[in-house]
Scaffold this motif. Structure first.
Motif, mmCIF file in Angstrom:
data_model
loop_
_atom_site.group_PDB
_atom_site.id
_atom_site.type_symbol
_atom_site.label_atom_id
_atom_site.label_comp_id
_atom_site.label_asym_id
_atom_site.label_seq_id
_atom_site.Cartn_x
_atom_site.Cartn_y
_atom_site.Cartn_z
ATOM 1 N N ALA A 1 -67.253 10.621 43.880
ATOM 2 C CA ALA A 1 -67.627 10.165 42.560
ATOM 3 C C ALA A 1 -69.277 10.902 42.496
ATOM 4 N N ALA A 2 -69.785 11.081 43.791
ATOM 5 C CA ALA A 2 -71.200 11.659 43.659
ATOM 6 C C ALA A 2 -71.046 13.198 43.187
ATOM 7 N N GLY A 3 -69.723 13.603 43.739
ATOM 8 C CA GLY A 3 -69.309 15.017 43.400
ATOM 9 C C GLY A 3 -69.346 15.373 41.749
ATOM 10 N N VAL A 4 -68.646 14.567 41.036
ATOM 11 C CA VAL A 4 -68.514 14.393 39.620
ATOM 12 C C VAL A 4 -69.667 14.099 39.153
ATOM 13 N N ALA A 5 -70.702 13.361 39.524
ATOM 14 C CA ALA A 5 -71.886 13.056 38.905
ATOM 15 C C ALA A 5 -72.703 14.192 38.990
ATOM 16 N N ARG A 6 -72.860 14.892 40.262
ATOM 17 C CA ARG A 6 -73.592 16.021 40.178
ATOM 18 C C ARG A 6 -73.209 17.303 39.243
ATOM 19 N N TRP A 7 -72.014 17.419 39.228
ATOM 20 C CA TRP A 7 -71.561 18.345 38.298
ATOM 21 C C TRP A 7 -71.815 17.919 36.794
ATOM 22 N N CYS A 8 -71.793 16.870 36.317
ATOM 23 C CA CYS A 8 -72.036 16.316 34.967
ATOM 24 C C CYS A 8 -73.245 16.713 34.669
ATOM 25 N N LEU A 9 -74.203 16.257 35.701
ATOM 26 C CA LEU A 9 -75.699 15.876 35.425
ATOM 27 C C LEU A 9 -76.162 17.698 35.264
ATOM 28 N N ALA A 10 -75.646 18.566 36.295
ATOM 29 C CA ALA A 10 -75.980 19.897 36.396
ATOM 30 C C ALA A 10 -75.550 20.680 34.848
ATOM 31 N N THR A 11 -74.327 20.375 34.548
ATOM 32 C CA THR A 11 -73.796 20.776 33.250
ATOM 33 C C THR A 11 -74.613 20.689 32.068
ATOM 34 N N ALA A 12 -74.966 19.226 31.754
ATOM 35 C CA ALA A 12 -75.562 18.634 30.714
ATOM 36 C C ALA A 12 -76.986 19.248 30.793
ATOM 37 N N VAL A 13 -77.618 19.452 31.885
ATOM 38 C CA VAL A 13 -79.037 19.995 31.801
ATOM 39 C C VAL A 13 -79.118 21.464 31.667
#
Length: 683
Positions: A186-198
Motif C-alpha cells: 500500500a505504501a508503494g502504491v501511495a508513493r507512485w500515485c503521489l509522485a505521478t500527480a506531482v
C-alpha cells in the motif's frame, strides 16, 4: 520517502525500484490481461532470480536471512513499479513457514479468495479449523480476471484435505502477517500515485500556467502527501515490530489496517483527480494502481473491525511503544546522564529547574554553557533518563523561540543578559509578530520602527499575543525600511514590556469565553539600539530561525490528551459505533507519534529532515481537533447541562482547539508551504 530509513534500506529500495522499473511491470500487467500464465511466470522467474521472495527466508533454508522490515522495503519498491504476478502471497507464506518448498508458489487463502490462484503450486488454507499447506493436486482452483489486472485470484475447492501438511499457525497470526506485508505494498502504491500527480502538476498547463500553481491542486497534492506519509509510517512500524512482542505487533497491525489501505485508495483516487481526463483513460497507468489499492483493501479485512480492536486494546492500557535502537552509541554517555538526572530527581521540586539549567539539560541541544551541544543521540539519552526517573522538563514557552534567536544572532551582551534568566524562569517572554492585517504573512506587517537618537520608536498593533499581560519581554518584528522589498526592511527587536512607555495590552476574549490572547498596541515605544537582534533590515531571516527552531525528541507512548480522554470514556461503556470512532482516533493519534519517531530516527541516522515533521504538524492539528470533538460527541446531550467540571473542561477543549488550525500559520498556508517546499510545486 520510503519505508526504509537506514542507509541499507534506502539502498535496497533504490536498487530494487530501478530493477523493477527495468522489468516494466506495468507493461507486463497490461500484457497479462490476455495471457496471464506466461506473463506471470516470467515475472515470477525474474523475482526469483533477483532473490526477492527469499529475502526474509532464513539463511539455513537458503534465503537471505533478512528481517520482516527488509521484506517490507522490497515489497514497497516492487509495488511502486507494479511488478505483476505472485509476490505478496508467497512473501506472507514464507514468513509463516520460515521458508518455502523449492520452486513453490504458495497461494494464500483468507476468507473466500485464493491469492495468486493461476500460479499456485501449493495453497496455504484453513481446513476444518486447522491450517494446512496443500499441494496443487489436492485442490481445485478457479482463477478469474478480477479487479486487479496485475494479479489473479480465484475460488477454492479442497479435494483431499489430508494431503496437506499441518502448519502450526493461527488465523490471527496469518491475518496479522498479511496486513503487515500488504501495508508495505500500500505504501508503494501511495508513493507512485503521489509522485505521478506531482510531476504532472509541475508540467500540465491550464489557463496559461502550470496547474501546480493553483491552490486547489497544491492542497490536493499536500493532502496526498499527508496520507502517503501516514501509510508509510504505519507500514514501517508494523514491519519493524513484526515477530516481536505479540501485543505490540497486534496493535501496530490494527493501526496499519485502519490507516494504510484506505489511505492508499484515497491517494490513488486523488492521483486520477489531479491527472484529470487523462487519468480516466485505460491507457494511463493510474487505474492499475487504484485497482491494486482497492484489491489490497478488500483482501485484509474491515478497517472498522481493526478500529474496534484498537479501542479494546487502548482501554486495557496498550499503547504503541517504539524502541529506538541507538546501536550502542549511547553507552559512552549513559552513566553520566543517569547520574545527573538522578541528582536532579532527588532535589525538591522548587530546586529542580535550577539544576536543569546547571546541567544544560533544560535545552540540551543548545550550545554550552546554556545547553550541552547535545547531538541527536545525546538528546534521546537525556530524554530517556528523564522519563525513567519520572522528571518533567520545565516548559520555557515563548523563550523557546526567543532564546535560540538571541543565541544565534545576538550579541554577547544580549546573551549574557537574557539567556540564563530566561532558562531559570526569571524572565517571561511574549511574541509580537502577528498583526490584524498580517497573520501568517509576516512580510506584510505594518508596525513601523523609526530611527531616533540612541534607538528606535515602534508604532503599530500586534494581535494573538499569549502571556503578553504578564510578560517581561517581547520579541517584536517591525518594518524599518518601508521602501524595501516585502521580505526585506524588517528588523527584530527585544521590547521591555514592563518598563516601556506607550505599551497597552488588551485581553482578547476567545470563543471559549476566556482570554488567553491579547492585543498589544505600541505607541512610539522606545527600543534602544542594543536591543536590536542581528542586523537592521534583516529580521525576516531571524524570524525564520525563531519559527523553525526544533529539537530532536523521544516519541511519546501516550495518545493525545483528547484521545486519551475518549479512550477513558469508551472504557465506561459506549455504543459499538462509538467504539469504532474511538479506535480510528487511536489510530490517527498513533500515526502522529510514529511520524515523530521516524523524524527522530532520520536525525539519528545523520539525515536531513524528511516530510514527516511538516506532515506531523498538519495531522497533529487534525488529531487534536477531531479528538476533542469526539469527546464532546461521546457525552451526547449531557454537555447541554454543563453538569460538572470535567464536562466543562471537555467542551472548553473542543472550543479552544479550533485555534490550532489558525495559529502559527493556517492549515491552508501550511499546505501551500508543503506543496512548494517539499513537493516542489511552482509558486
Amino acid at each position: 520517502m520510503s519505508i526504509g530509513i537506514s542507509d541499507e534500506h534506502v539502498e535496497l529500495a533504490s536498487s530494487l525500484r530501478k530493477w523493477a522499473s527495468d522489468l516494466k511491470g506495468r507493461e507486463l500487467a497490461r500484457a497479462a490481461e490476455d495471457d496471464p500464465g506466461e506473463t506471470f511466470a516470467s515475472a515470477w522467474g525474474a523475482l526469483v532470480e533477483m532473490g526477492v521472495p527469499a529475502i526474509g527466508v532464513p539463511e539455513s533454508a537458503g534465503g537471505g536471512g533478512g528481517t520482516t522490515l527488509d521484506v517490507a522495503v522490497a515489497l514497497e519498491a516492487c509495488a511502486h513499479e507494479l511488478v505483476p504476478g505472485p509476490l505478496l502471497g508467497p512473501a506472507v507464506a514464507a514468513a509463516l513457514l520460515d521458508g518455502l518448498p523449492e520452486d513453490a508458489v504458495v497461494g494464500l487463502v483468507l476468507g473466500e479468495v485464493v491469492w495468486d490462484a493461476p500460479s499456485a503450486t501449493h495453497v496455504l488454507a484453513e481446513v476444518d479449523g486447522r491450517w494446512r499447506l496443500l499441494p496443487r493436486g489436492a485442490v481445485e482452483l478457479s482463477p478469474v480476471l478480477g479487479l486487479d489486472l496485475s494479479r489473479r485470484f480465484g475460488g477454492l475447492r479442497v479435494l483431499d484435505p489430508a494431503a496437506g501438511d499441518p502448519v502450526d499457525v493461527t488465523t490471527g497470526l496469518v491475518r496479522r502477517t498479511a496486513v503487515t506485508l500488504a501495508a508495505a505494498e500500500a505504501a508503494g502504491v501511495a508513493r507512485w500515485c503521489l509522485a505521478t500527480a506531482v510531476e504532472y502538476a509541475k508540467v500540465r498547463e491550464q489557463f496559461g500556467q502550470k496547474i501546480g500553481r493553483f491552490q486547489a491542486i497544491k492542497h490536493l497534492c499536500a493532502e496526498m502527501l499527508e496520507t502517503a506519509e501516514s501509510v508509510t509510517a504505519t507500514a514501517w512500524d508494523v514491519a519493524a515490530v513484526a515477530g516481536g512482542d505479540e501485543e505490540q505487533w497486534a496493535f501496530a497491525a490494527d493501526v496499519a489496517a485502519a490507516i494504510a489501505f484506505d489511505g492508499a485508495v484515497a491517494v490513488a483516487k486523488a492521483c486520477i483527480q489531479v491527472l484529470g481526463g487523462i487519468g480516466f483513460t485505460f491507457e494511463h497507468d493510474a487505474h492499475l494502481y487504484l485497482r491494486r489499492a482497492l484489491t489490497l483493501r478488500a483482501l485484509v479485512g474491515d478497517r472498522d473491525e481493526a478500529a474496534e480492536r484498537l479501542t479494546a486494546a487502548a482501554v486495557s492500557g496498550v499503547r504503541r511503544r517504539v524502541e529506538l535502537d541507538l546501536e550502542g552509541r549511547d553507552e559512552p554517555l549513559r552513566a553520566e546522564v543517569r547520574e545527573n538526572v538522578e541528582r536532579i530527581a532527588a532535589l525538591p521540586e522548587d530546586e529542580q529547574r535550577a539544576a536543569f539549567v546547571e546541567t544544560g539539560y533544560l535545552a540540551p541541544h543548545w550550545p554550552a554553557p546554556y545547553g550541552v551541544g547535545a547531538d541527536p543521540v545525546a538528546q534521546i539519552v537525556i530524554d530517556q533518563e528523564l522519563a525513567r526517573a519520572g522528571v518533567a522538563r520545565p516548559d520555557i514557552v515563548i523563550a523557546g523561540w526567543a532564546v535560540p534567536t538571541i543565541l544565534e544572532h545576538g550579541t554577547d551582551e544580549q546573551r549574557e543578559r537574557f539567556v540564563r534568566p530566561s532558562l531559570l524562569g526569571d524572565l517571561v517572554w511574549c511574541q509580537l509578530f502577528s498583526e490584524p492585517g498580517a497573520g501568517s504573512d509576516l512580510a506584510s506587517l505594518r508596525t513601523k520602527a523609526e530611527k531616533v537618537d540612541g534607538g528606535w520608536r515602534l508604532t503599530g498593533q500586534k494581535v494573538w499575543n499569549s502571556v503578553a499581560e504578564r510578560a517581561d519581554w517581547g520579541i517584536c518584528l517591525a518594518r524599518t525600511n518601508p521602501e524595501a522589498k516585502k521580505h526585506q526592511g524588517i528588523t527584530y527587536f527585544l521590547v521591555d514590556m514592563r518598563n516601556s512607555d506607550g505599551i497597552e495590552v488588551r485581553p482578547l476574549r476567545e470563543i471559549t469565553g476566556k482570554a488567553l490572547f491579547n492585543e498589544v498596541f505600541l505607541d512610539e515605544v522606545f527600543v534602544p539600539d542594543d536591543l536590536v537582534v542581528g542586523d537592521v533590515d534583516d529580521g525576516w531571516k531571524l524570524a525564520r530561525t525563531t519559527l523553525a527552531n526544533e529539537r530532536v525528541a523521544m516519541g511519546s507512548t501516550r495518545l493525545s490528551q483528547s484521545v486519551e480522554r475518549a479512550v477513558g470514556i469508551a472504557g465506561d461503556g459506549v455504543t459499538a459505533a462509538q467504539r469504532v470512532r474511538v479506535g480510528h482516533a487511536v489510530a490517527l493519534s498513533t500515526v502522529c507519534s510514529l511520524l515523530g519517531v521516524r523524524s527522530t530516527m532520520r536525525s539519528l541516522a545523520g539525515q536531513g529532515p524528511g516530510a514527516e515533521s511538516s506532515v506531523a504538524k498538519l495531522l497533529g492539528v487534525r488529531n487534536r481537533q477531531d479528538g476533542a470533538e469526539l469527546v464532546v460527541e461521546l457525552h451526547g446531550d449531557r454537555i447541554l447541562l454543563d453538569a460538572d467540571d470535567r464536562l466543562t473542561a471537555d467542551v472548553w477543549e473542543l472550543l479552544n482547539t479550533r485555534c490550532l488550525s489558525i495559529a502559527g500559520g493556517t492549515t491552508q498556508i501550511l499546505r501551500n508551504v508543503a506543496g512548494e517546499r517539499i513537493l516542489g510545486l511552482p509558486r
